[in-house]
Design an enzyme around this catalytic site. Structure first.
Site, PDB file in Angstrom:
ATOM      1  N   ARG A  28       1.330  -1.719  12.211  1.00 47.34           N
ATOM      2  CA  ARG A  28       2.115  -2.958  12.196  1.00 47.34           C
ATOM      3  C   ARG A  28       3.573  -2.673  11.845  1.00 47.34           C
ATOM      4  NH1 ARG A  28      -0.381  -7.760   8.898  1.00 47.34           N
ATOM      5  NH2 ARG A  28       1.181  -8.878  10.110  1.00 47.34           N
ATOM      6  N   SER A  46      -0.633  12.941   8.899  1.00 48.05           N
ATOM      7  CA  SER A  46      -1.976  12.580   8.457  1.00 48.05           C
ATOM      8  C   SER A  46      -2.623  13.824   7.868  1.00 48.05           C
ATOM      9  CB  SER A  46      -2.790  12.048   9.639  1.00 48.05           C
ATOM     10  OG  SER A  46      -4.110  11.701   9.223  1.00 48.05           O
ATOM     11  N   ARG A  47      -3.810  13.635   7.290  1.00 48.69           N
ATOM     12  CA  ARG A  47      -4.535  14.796   6.761  1.00 48.69           C
ATOM     13  C   ARG A  47      -5.189  15.606   7.874  1.00 48.69           C
ATOM     14  NH1 ARG A  47      -4.868  14.712   1.253  1.00 48.69           N
ATOM     15  NH2 ARG A  47      -4.741  12.691   0.176  1.00 48.69           N
ATOM     16  N   HIS A  89      -0.857   6.938  -3.080  1.00 43.63           N
ATOM     17  CA  HIS A  89       0.575   6.628  -2.997  1.00 43.63           C
ATOM     18  C   HIS A  89       1.408   7.565  -3.866  1.00 43.63           C
ATOM     19  CE1 HIS A  89       0.247   2.174  -1.489  1.00 43.63           C
ATOM     20  NE2 HIS A  89      -0.158   3.067  -0.604  1.00 43.63           N
ATOM     21  N   LYS A 107       2.944  -1.150  -0.876  1.00 43.80           N
ATOM     22  CA  LYS A 107       2.449  -1.738  -2.119  1.00 43.80           C
ATOM     23  C   LYS A 107       0.921  -1.588  -2.183  1.00 43.80           C
ATOM     24  CE  LYS A 107       0.159  -5.143  -0.355  1.00 43.80           C
ATOM     25  NZ  LYS A 107      -1.304  -5.241  -0.637  1.00 43.80           N
ATOM     26  N   ASP A 188      -4.539  -5.217  -4.653  1.00 45.65           N
ATOM     27  CA  ASP A 188      -4.361  -5.435  -3.223  1.00 45.65           C
ATOM     28  C   ASP A 188      -3.691  -6.771  -2.930  1.00 45.65           C
ATOM     29  OD1 ASP A 188      -5.213  -3.989  -0.626  1.00 45.65           O
ATOM     30  OD2 ASP A 188      -5.651  -6.095  -0.226  1.00 45.65           O
TER      31      ASP A 188
END
Length: 360
Positions: A28, A46-47, A89, A107, A188
């Site tokens: 998004r 990415s991993r 994070h 966040k 969240d």
């Protein structure tokens, strides 16, 4: 921005973004970045190479990295958007900052205030830009709300009410349900009401919290009452088991301002003063709403700023002090809390009371 801290975009070229993470929110954000002619997504990390490759192919991103270290070392990236799960994070942002990359981190910024303070210290020591991607802070209607309140449109603000709840999945392995992933309603969803209250009232001097916990130890529903030195209060709720209205109201001595469903991304405000009809103030947002935080990041980079006045780092840490206080009193703990001293274990630093209830 280069490792030395030179403002990206000072030559007039687009600012080059790298995206660390390949989930829904990353997609998004990239879609909104495409709306900006002075933004370019040049890398994804990415991993795994497979995940990075799929994301790069979907969004026509030229460089895909199958490791975080490889991504962080990519000098083509001016600024990183960290879109990994909550629990990573801190590690992801620390890696990028240590590699000399400015960061916009999704966040909640981190799982607790000590992790957040560590990232702030790293960024300041390196002279790098850092900001939480609390997009609500940059949405035009929210900015207008803050201005109206500060300018006295409703008199002295006395009460903020806000809620954010939805019926989430019952899968214990889902990120909303797993303590190892920072699960629960508070981090969240609850960070939106807490942030809104902070923007309007500042940091509280008392925190009361009640939560219903899942059998796995995350909060399913949490209610908070925040008290402020001037006598104002905030009444806030969040849930992952109840569909709430998603509304917010700030009430003052001379009126109130209401935000309808989706208060964190409103397109209008309703201002009530006196006994007349409300005044509707239209303040539309662009794209999905992420455009505005991206614009603010790029403005700051071009101006050579290391933090945004719309999302001060001290406020980001302050929000996490509140969520820490609530979690400490309601019994929600994450594995990361054992690695970082929990700042609210000392009542002198963050007055709070609360209780927990465990769901059957």
């Amino acid at each position: 921005m280069s490792p030395a801290g030179t403002p990206a975009g000072s030559t007039g070229r687009p600012i080059r973004w790298g995206v660390l993470g390949t989930g829904w929110i990353a997609g998004r954000f990239v879609e909104d970045l495409r709306r900006l002619p002075d933004a370019e997504v040049v890398a994804v990390g990415s991993r795994t190479a497979a995940a990075a490759g799929r994301f790069a192919s979907r969004y026509a991103i030229p460089h895909a990295h199958g490791s975080w270290a490889g991504f962080a070392a990519d000098d083509r990236v001016d600024v990183v958007y960290v879109a990994t799960p909550h629990a990573s994070h801190h590690a992801a942002t620390a890696l990028c900052l240590d590699a000399g990359r400015p960061v916009l981190c999704e966040k909640p910024f981190t799982l607790n205030a000590d992790q957040a303070a560590d990232l702030v210290a790293r960024a300041r020591a390196a002279g790098l830009f850092l900001m939480e991607a609390m997009w609500m802070r940059c949405v035009p209607a929210i900015r207008r709300l803050v201005t109206l309140v500060r300018d006295g449109a409703i008199g002295q603000p006395r009460l903020v009410q806000a809620d954010f709840g939805l019926v989430g999945p019952d899968d214990p392995g889902h990120r909303l349900r797993d303590p190892a992933l920072g699960g629960g309603a508070l981090l969240d969803l609850g960070v939106y009401p807490v942030t809104l209250a902070q923007m309007l009232l500042g940091e509280p001097d008392s925190v009361t919290g009640v939560a219903t916990l899942s059998r796995h130890g995350v909060d399913e529903t949490t209610a908070l009452v925040l008290g402020y030195p001037g006598g104002a209060l905030a009444s806030l709720t969040c849930s992952i088991v109840a569909d709430t209205p998603w509304t917010a109201t700030v009430c003052g001595s001379a009126g109130r301002i209401e935000l309808g469903r989706g208060f964190f991304r409103p397109a209008r405000l309703s201002l009530y003063t006196g006994d007349g009809e409300p005044r509707t103030i239209e303040v539309p947002y662009q794209g999905e709403g992420f455009v505005h935080e991206a614009v603010e990041v790029m403005r700051c980079l071009r101006a050579g700023l290391t933090e945004s006045p719309l999302a001060p780092l001290a406020d980001t840490v302050g929000v996490l002090r509140v969520t820490d206080a609530v979690r400490a009193r309601t019994g929600v703990r994450y594995p990361a809390d054992d690695e970082w001293r929990h700042p609210v274990d000392d009542d002198r630093r963050s007055p709070a009371v609360g209780e927990r209830r465990v769901a059957g």
